[in-house]
Design a protein around this motif. Structure first.
Motif, PDB file in Angstrom:
ATOM      1  N   ARG A  18     -11.750 -34.390 -29.287  1.00  0.00           N
ATOM      2  CA  ARG A  18     -11.321 -33.522 -28.175  1.00  0.00           C
ATOM      3  C   ARG A  18     -12.495 -33.211 -27.241  1.00  0.00           C
ATOM      4  NH1 ARG A  18      -8.245 -31.303 -32.418  1.00  0.00           N
ATOM      5  NH2 ARG A  18      -6.074 -31.857 -32.188  1.00  0.00           N
ATOM      6  N   ARG A  19     -13.696 -33.106 -27.810  1.00  0.00           N
ATOM      7  CA  ARG A  19     -14.878 -32.883 -26.959  1.00  0.00           C
ATOM      8  C   ARG A  19     -15.240 -34.142 -26.176  1.00  0.00           C
ATOM      9  NH1 ARG A  19     -16.412 -30.033 -31.567  1.00  0.00           N
ATOM     10  NH2 ARG A  19     -17.703 -31.768 -32.324  1.00  0.00           N
ATOM     11  N   LEU A  20     -15.021 -35.305 -26.766  1.00  0.00           N
ATOM     12  CA  LEU A  20     -15.348 -36.583 -26.128  1.00  0.00           C
ATOM     13  C   LEU A  20     -14.379 -36.910 -24.991  1.00  0.00           C
ATOM     14  CD1 LEU A  20     -16.782 -39.419 -26.102  1.00  0.00           C
ATOM     15  CD2 LEU A  20     -15.047 -40.118 -27.774  1.00  0.00           C
ATOM     16  N   LEU A  21     -13.105 -36.631 -25.206  1.00  0.00           N
ATOM     17  CA  LEU A  21     -12.076 -37.064 -24.258  1.00  0.00           C
ATOM     18  C   LEU A  21     -11.760 -35.991 -23.226  1.00  0.00           C
ATOM     19  CD1 LEU A  21      -9.740 -38.807 -26.832  1.00  0.00           C
ATOM     20  CD2 LEU A  21     -11.254 -39.898 -25.169  1.00  0.00           C
ATOM     21  N   SER A  22     -11.440 -36.453 -22.047  1.00  0.00           N
ATOM     22  CA  SER A  22     -11.014 -35.593 -20.946  1.00  0.00           C
ATOM     23  C   SER A  22      -9.934 -36.353 -20.183  1.00  0.00           C
ATOM     24  CB  SER A  22     -12.200 -35.303 -20.013  1.00  0.00           C
ATOM     25  OG  SER A  22     -12.559 -36.480 -19.299  1.00  0.00           O
ATOM     26  N   PRO A  23      -9.248 -35.701 -19.267  1.00  0.00           N
ATOM     27  CA  PRO A  23      -8.256 -36.443 -18.476  1.00  0.00           C
ATOM     28  C   PRO A  23      -8.846 -37.686 -17.804  1.00  0.00           C
ATOM     29  CG  PRO A  23      -7.877 -34.114 -18.209  1.00  0.00           C
ATOM     30  CD  PRO A  23      -9.166 -34.256 -18.996  1.00  0.00           C
ATOM     31  N   ALA A  24     -10.036 -37.575 -17.245  1.00  0.00           N
ATOM     32  CA  ALA A  24     -10.649 -38.724 -16.556  1.00  0.00           C
ATOM     33  C   ALA A  24     -11.057 -39.820 -17.536  1.00  0.00           C
ATOM     34  CB  ALA A  24     -11.849 -38.265 -15.734  1.00  0.00           C
ATOM     35  N   THR A  38     -10.693 -35.248  -9.915  1.00  0.00           N
ATOM     36  CA  THR A  38      -9.721 -34.434 -10.640  1.00  0.00           C
ATOM     37  C   THR A  38      -9.540 -33.113  -9.918  1.00  0.00           C
ATOM     38  OG1 THR A  38     -11.397 -33.418 -12.061  1.00  0.00           O
ATOM     39  CG2 THR A  38     -10.365 -35.440 -12.882  1.00  0.00           C
ATOM     40  N   ARG A  39      -8.370 -32.518 -10.134  1.00  0.00           N
ATOM     41  CA  ARG A  39      -8.116 -31.179  -9.597  1.00  0.00           C
ATOM     42  C   ARG A  39      -7.129 -30.479 -10.521  1.00  0.00           C
ATOM     43  NH1 ARG A  39      -4.889 -34.518  -6.557  1.00  0.00           N
ATOM     44  NH2 ARG A  39      -2.745 -33.826  -6.245  1.00  0.00           N
ATOM     45  N   ALA A  44      -2.042 -28.181 -15.739  1.00  0.00           N
ATOM     46  CA  ALA A  44      -2.362 -29.609 -15.823  1.00  0.00           C
ATOM     47  C   ALA A  44      -3.598 -29.930 -14.988  1.00  0.00           C
ATOM     48  CB  ALA A  44      -1.186 -30.442 -15.338  1.00  0.00           C
ATOM     49  N   THR A  45      -4.115 -31.126 -15.225  1.00  0.00           N
ATOM     50  CA  THR A  45      -5.176 -31.693 -14.403  1.00  0.00           C
ATOM     51  C   THR A  45      -4.614 -32.944 -13.749  1.00  0.00           C
ATOM     52  OG1 THR A  45      -6.899 -30.909 -15.912  1.00  0.00           O
ATOM     53  CG2 THR A  45      -7.499 -32.689 -14.415  1.00  0.00           C
ATOM     54  N   VAL A  46      -4.763 -33.053 -12.447  1.00  0.00           N
ATOM     55  CA  VAL A  46      -4.332 -34.249 -11.733  1.00  0.00           C
ATOM     56  C   VAL A  46      -5.559 -35.119 -11.524  1.00  0.00           C
ATOM     57  CG1 VAL A  46      -3.323 -35.167  -9.609  1.00  0.00           C
ATOM     58  CG2 VAL A  46      -2.434 -33.044 -10.608  1.00  0.00           C
ATOM     59  N   VAL A  47      -5.461 -36.352 -12.006  1.00  0.00           N
ATOM     60  CA  VAL A  47      -6.553 -37.320 -11.879  1.00  0.00           C
ATOM     61  C   VAL A  47      -6.141 -38.349 -10.834  1.00  0.00           C
ATOM     62  CG1 VAL A  47      -7.996 -39.005 -13.071  1.00  0.00           C
ATOM     63  CG2 VAL A  47      -7.104 -37.028 -14.327  1.00  0.00           C
ATOM     64  N   ARG A  59      -0.790 -36.985 -13.730  1.00  0.00           N
ATOM     65  CA  ARG A  59      -0.766 -35.571 -14.125  1.00  0.00           C
ATOM     66  C   ARG A  59      -0.972 -35.508 -15.638  1.00  0.00           C
ATOM     67  NH1 ARG A  59       0.975 -30.540 -12.643  1.00  0.00           N
ATOM     68  NH2 ARG A  59       2.113 -29.363 -14.223  1.00  0.00           N
ATOM     69  N   VAL A  60      -2.074 -34.867 -16.058  1.00  0.00           N
ATOM     70  CA  VAL A  60      -2.459 -34.815 -17.464  1.00  0.00           C
ATOM     71  C   VAL A  60      -2.332 -33.378 -17.967  1.00  0.00           C
ATOM     72  CG1 VAL A  60      -4.261 -35.313 -19.149  1.00  0.00           C
ATOM     73  CG2 VAL A  60      -4.121 -36.667 -17.035  1.00  0.00           C
ATOM     74  N   THR A  61      -1.607 -33.223 -19.073  1.00  0.00           N
ATOM     75  CA  THR A  61      -1.432 -31.917 -19.698  1.00  0.00           C
ATOM     76  C   THR A  61      -1.966 -31.983 -21.119  1.00  0.00           C
ATOM     77  OG1 THR A  61       0.603 -31.628 -18.429  1.00  0.00           O
ATOM     78  CG2 THR A  61       0.253 -30.129 -20.264  1.00  0.00           C
ATOM     79  N   GLU A  62      -2.782 -31.005 -21.481  1.00  0.00           N
ATOM     80  CA  GLU A  62      -3.261 -30.936 -22.857  1.00  0.00           C
ATOM     81  C   GLU A  62      -2.142 -30.386 -23.734  1.00  0.00           C
ATOM     82  OE1 GLU A  62      -7.123 -29.383 -25.360  1.00  0.00           O
ATOM     83  OE2 GLU A  62      -7.169 -29.376 -23.174  1.00  0.00           O
TER      84      GLU A  62
END
Length: 134
Positions: A18-24, A38-39, A44-47, A59-62
């Motif tokens: 989880r620390r390694l990965l991000s939406p981007a 990203t924004r 959510a985070t939009v990449v 659109r990325v949602t954790e």
């Protein structure tokens, strides 16, 4: 819609992943597109991604056990695409699983099968990159 999946064991804890990965990084690890920015958009985070002459948003949602992302708008390569990546503890490491549903929205026979084949390759590259960097 065609559903494809890939799964793999990674010798890192779920917290480390989880620390390694991000939406981007999720997008970039797939290998087809580069994250341009990203924004935040509510929960959510939009990449914004680009590659192969295309630029579009995901659109990325954790989620409780990973991430869920989907193509936004009509500029992307698919008529519809949604992906879930989950990370669960397993054997002193993690099991990471990616499931994607894709549709090209074309009346051509086997179009979604070809889209699924390409998407499965992207998911495998994602998991390989995670394993290499973990």
């Amino acid at each position: 819609m065609r559903e494809v999946e890939a799964e793999r064991f990674v010798a890192a804890t779920p917290d480390a992943l989880r620390r390694l990965l991000s939406p981007a990084t999720l997008v970039e690890y797939e290998g087809s597109f580069v994250a341009r920015g990203t924004r935040s958009d509510g929960d959510a985070t939009v990449v914004t991604v680009a590659g192969g002459g295309l630029e579009f948003d995901l659109r990325v949602t954790e989620t409780a056990d990973g991430w869920r992302y989907e193509q936004v708008g009509q500029q992307g390569p698919f008529d519809a695409m949604e992906t879930e990546v989950t990370v669960t503890a397993a054997n002193e490491g993690s099991r990471i699983r990616a499931v994607s549903r894709v549709s090209l929205g074309l009346p051509i026979p086997f179009a979604d099968r070809v889209a699924g084949w390409k998407r499965r390759g992207e998911l495998r590259r994602l998991l390989d990159a995670v394993a290499d960097d973990a």
